[in-house]
Motif scaffolding. Structure first.
Motif, PDB file in Angstrom:
ATOM      1  N   LEU A  94     -23.462 -64.519 -60.341  1.00 14.27           N
ATOM      2  CA  LEU A  94     -24.046 -64.263 -59.039  1.00 14.27           C
ATOM      3  C   LEU A  94     -25.064 -63.142 -59.181  1.00 14.27           C
ATOM      4  CD1 LEU A  94     -22.153 -64.141 -55.682  1.00 14.27           C
ATOM      5  CD2 LEU A  94     -23.687 -62.274 -56.268  1.00 14.27           C
ATOM      6  N   VAL A  95     -26.286 -63.375 -58.706  1.00 17.91           N
ATOM      7  CA  VAL A  95     -27.357 -62.387 -58.831  1.00 17.91           C
ATOM      8  C   VAL A  95     -27.736 -61.854 -57.459  1.00 17.91           C
ATOM      9  CG1 VAL A  95     -29.712 -61.937 -59.625  1.00 17.91           C
ATOM     10  CG2 VAL A  95     -28.242 -63.511 -60.907  1.00 17.91           C
ATOM     11  N   ILE A  96     -27.811 -60.537 -57.356  1.00 21.18           N
ATOM     12  CA  ILE A  96     -28.163 -59.850 -56.111  1.00 21.18           C
ATOM     13  C   ILE A  96     -29.443 -59.059 -56.339  1.00 21.18           C
ATOM     14  CG2 ILE A  96     -27.419 -58.107 -54.435  1.00 21.18           C
ATOM     15  CD1 ILE A  96     -24.532 -58.696 -55.574  1.00 21.18           C
ATOM     16  N   GLU A  97     -30.326 -59.059 -55.338  1.00 24.82           N
ATOM     17  CA  GLU A  97     -31.509 -58.206 -55.394  1.00 24.82           C
ATOM     18  C   GLU A  97     -31.472 -57.231 -54.231  1.00 24.82           C
ATOM     19  OE1 GLU A  97     -36.408 -58.371 -55.370  1.00 24.82           O
ATOM     20  OE2 GLU A  97     -35.257 -60.141 -55.967  1.00 24.82           O
ATOM     21  N   SER A  98     -31.767 -55.964 -54.536  1.00 26.14           N
ATOM     22  CA  SER A  98     -31.727 -54.938 -53.509  1.00 26.14           C
ATOM     23  C   SER A  98     -32.671 -53.798 -53.885  1.00 26.14           C
ATOM     24  CB  SER A  98     -30.298 -54.392 -53.357  1.00 26.14           C
ATOM     25  OG  SER A  98     -30.255 -53.326 -52.429  1.00 26.14           O
ATOM     26  N   ARG A  99     -33.010 -52.999 -52.885  1.00 31.38           N
ATOM     27  CA  ARG A  99     -33.766 -51.788 -53.163  1.00 31.38           C
ATOM     28  C   ARG A  99     -32.897 -50.848 -53.975  1.00 31.38           C
ATOM     29  NH1 ARG A  99     -39.155 -51.505 -53.216  1.00 31.38           N
ATOM     30  NH2 ARG A  99     -39.864 -49.339 -53.072  1.00 31.38           N
ATOM     31  N   ASP A 100     -33.447 -50.294 -55.028  1.00 31.60           N
ATOM     32  CA  ASP A 100     -32.653 -49.413 -55.876  1.00 31.60           C
ATOM     33  C   ASP A 100     -32.360 -48.102 -55.151  1.00 31.60           C
ATOM     34  OD1 ASP A 100     -31.257 -48.637 -58.070  1.00 31.60           O
ATOM     35  OD2 ASP A 100     -32.989 -48.263 -59.351  1.00 31.60           O
ATOM     36  N   ARG A 101     -31.155 -47.630 -55.299  1.00 27.51           N
ATOM     37  CA  ARG A 101     -30.747 -46.380 -54.645  1.00 27.51           C
ATOM     38  C   ARG A 101     -29.464 -45.867 -55.292  1.00 27.51           C
ATOM     39  NH1 ARG A 101     -26.458 -47.933 -51.540  1.00 27.51           N
ATOM     40  NH2 ARG A 101     -26.420 -50.087 -50.786  1.00 27.51           N
ATOM     41  N   VAL A 102     -29.172 -44.619 -55.037  1.00 27.65           N
ATOM     42  CA  VAL A 102     -27.943 -44.024 -55.539  1.00 27.65           C
ATOM     43  C   VAL A 102     -26.744 -44.684 -54.859  1.00 27.65           C
ATOM     44  CG1 VAL A 102     -26.573 -41.917 -55.699  1.00 27.65           C
ATOM     45  CG2 VAL A 102     -29.057 -41.810 -56.016  1.00 27.65           C
ATOM     46  N   GLY A 103     -25.765 -45.087 -55.638  1.00 32.02           N
ATOM     47  CA  GLY A 103     -24.554 -45.685 -55.087  1.00 32.02           C
ATOM     48  C   GLY A 103     -24.630 -47.182 -54.883  1.00 32.02           C
ATOM     49  N   LEU A 104     -25.757 -47.802 -55.261  1.00 33.34           N
ATOM     50  CA  LEU A 104     -25.916 -49.244 -55.057  1.00 33.34           C
ATOM     51  C   LEU A 104     -24.835 -50.040 -55.774  1.00 33.34           C
ATOM     52  CD1 LEU A 104     -27.430 -51.795 -54.158  1.00 33.34           C
ATOM     53  CD2 LEU A 104     -28.935 -51.498 -56.142  1.00 33.34           C
ATOM     54  N   LEU A 105     -24.644 -49.748 -57.045  1.00 33.57           N
ATOM     55  CA  LEU A 105     -23.663 -50.503 -57.831  1.00 33.57           C
ATOM     56  C   LEU A 105     -22.248 -50.300 -57.282  1.00 33.57           C
ATOM     57  CD1 LEU A 105     -23.400 -52.385 -60.239  1.00 33.57           C
ATOM     58  CD2 LEU A 105     -23.119 -50.376 -61.708  1.00 33.57           C
ATOM     59  N   ALA A 106     -21.946 -49.088 -56.861  1.00 28.52           N
ATOM     60  CA  ALA A 106     -20.621 -48.810 -56.309  1.00 28.52           C
ATOM     61  C   ALA A 106     -20.390 -49.613 -55.033  1.00 28.52           C
ATOM     62  CB  ALA A 106     -20.476 -47.315 -56.022  1.00 28.52           C
TER      63      ALA A 106
ATOM     64  N   ILE B 244     -29.051 -57.344 -59.893  1.00 19.29           N
ATOM     65  CA  ILE B 244     -27.732 -57.116 -60.481  1.00 19.29           C
ATOM     66  C   ILE B 244     -27.077 -58.463 -60.697  1.00 19.29           C
ATOM     67  CG2 ILE B 244     -25.454 -56.077 -60.182  1.00 19.29           C
ATOM     68  CD1 ILE B 244     -26.767 -54.017 -58.329  1.00 19.29           C
ATOM     69  N   MET B 245     -26.769 -58.757 -61.955  1.00 22.01           N
ATOM     70  CA  MET B 245     -26.075 -59.998 -62.278  1.00 22.01           C
ATOM     71  C   MET B 245     -24.600 -59.693 -62.465  1.00 22.01           C
ATOM     72  SD  MET B 245     -24.499 -62.178 -64.566  1.00 22.01           S
ATOM     73  CE  MET B 245     -24.875 -61.775 -66.264  1.00 22.01           C
ATOM     74  N   LEU B 246     -23.769 -60.361 -61.697  1.00 20.74           N
ATOM     75  CA  LEU B 246     -22.322 -60.200 -61.795  1.00 20.74           C
ATOM     76  C   LEU B 246     -21.727 -61.456 -62.402  1.00 20.74           C
ATOM     77  CD1 LEU B 246     -21.627 -58.849 -58.191  1.00 20.74           C
ATOM     78  CD2 LEU B 246     -21.758 -57.490 -60.275  1.00 20.74           C
ATOM     79  N   ARG B 247     -20.926 -61.290 -63.429  1.00 16.72           N
ATOM     80  CA  ARG B 247     -20.162 -62.420 -63.969  1.00 16.72           C
ATOM     81  C   ARG B 247     -18.745 -62.253 -63.442  1.00 16.72           C
ATOM     82  NH1 ARG B 247     -17.593 -63.829 -68.903  1.00 16.72           N
ATOM     83  NH2 ARG B 247     -18.106 -61.837 -69.860  1.00 16.72           N
ATOM     84  N   LEU B 248     -18.300 -63.239 -62.649  1.00 18.76           N
ATOM     85  CA  LEU B 248     -17.076 -63.099 -61.877  1.00 18.76           C
ATOM     86  C   LEU B 248     -16.034 -64.137 -62.253  1.00 18.76           C
ATOM     87  CD1 LEU B 248     -18.885 -62.700 -58.439  1.00 18.76           C
ATOM     88  CD2 LEU B 248     -17.980 -60.847 -59.863  1.00 18.76           C
TER      89      LEU B 248
END
Length: 211
Positions: free
Chosen positions: A144-156, A184-188
């Motif tokens: 699953l791939v997510i696109e977002s504005r980069d920021r502190v705490g994004l991954l969390a 961000i690519m997540l392998r779930l």
């Protein structure tokens, strides 16, 4: 990811007196394209590749008959074709550092040293295998791939949503884009990512890919 985890440890080596035809036969038998050249004391003296062995020839070749040429080739050793003092890495070198070194110097393998002695060899193929393993190609699960504005705490924030669904994360890779966004690519470990994708979308994350 470190070189020590993906390098070839059971090395096949030769000494510098090995004939080039014998070295080629060793490569053919074991399906390899490079051989570390090691002294009787176990010290790395050079590295010889299949390409170098196949292109080596005595000089001046133009004045020799085919029989004389073959005779001289049969007498040549890897000492005349090997790369002396080859570039090396250590067991603690990261895979990305090893990959960058190979790319910069346009080489396909690097001997791995530990405590002043050769401990293994890392090749381009080994690095590809590591990437395939990391991405989990051919294994069960969902990407699953997510696109977002980069920021502190994004991954969390992203992983917190996944945690709420009780889904195991098998791997994460992030890729910064030129527009300031991050992918961000997540392998779930799930066969039904739809509810998670909907939850992520509802919290402002753009899901761009599901497989």
């Amino acid at each position: 990811m470190f070189v020590r985890d993906y390098m070839t440890r059971n090395l096949i080596t030769v000494d510098k007196k090995t004939g080039i035809f014998e070295a080629l036969e060793i490569m053919k038998k074991h399906k390899i394209r490079q051989l570390p050249v090691v002294s009787a004391e176990g010290h790395l003296e050079g590295l010889v590749t299949e390409k170098e062995l196949l292109t080596v020839s005595p000089s001046p070749a133009t004045s020799l008959s085919i029989y004389e040429l073959n005779y001289l080739l049969a007498k040549m050793t890897v000492a005349e074709a090997m790369v002396k003092n080859p570039l090396t890495v250590t067991t603690d070198t990261t895979l990305e550092e090893a990959a960058l070194l190979m790319r910069e110097h346009k080489i396909g393998s690097v001997p791995v040293m530990e405590g002043g002695r050769i401990a293994g060899i890392i090749t381009v193929t080994d690095i590809f295998d590591a990437l395939v393993k990391f991405f989990g190609y051919g294994k069960a699960g969902t990407r699953l791939v997510i696109e977002s504005r980069d920021r502190v705490g994004l991954l969390a924030d992203v992983t917190q949503v996944v945690k709420e669904f009780g889904i195991l994360i098998l791997g994460i890779i992030s890729n910064a884009k030129e527009n300031g966004n991050v992918e961000i690519m997540l392998r779930l470990n799930t066969g039904d990512p739809a509810p998670l994708a909907a939850a992520l979308e509802s919290r402002g994350f753009k899901v761009t890919y599901i497989n």
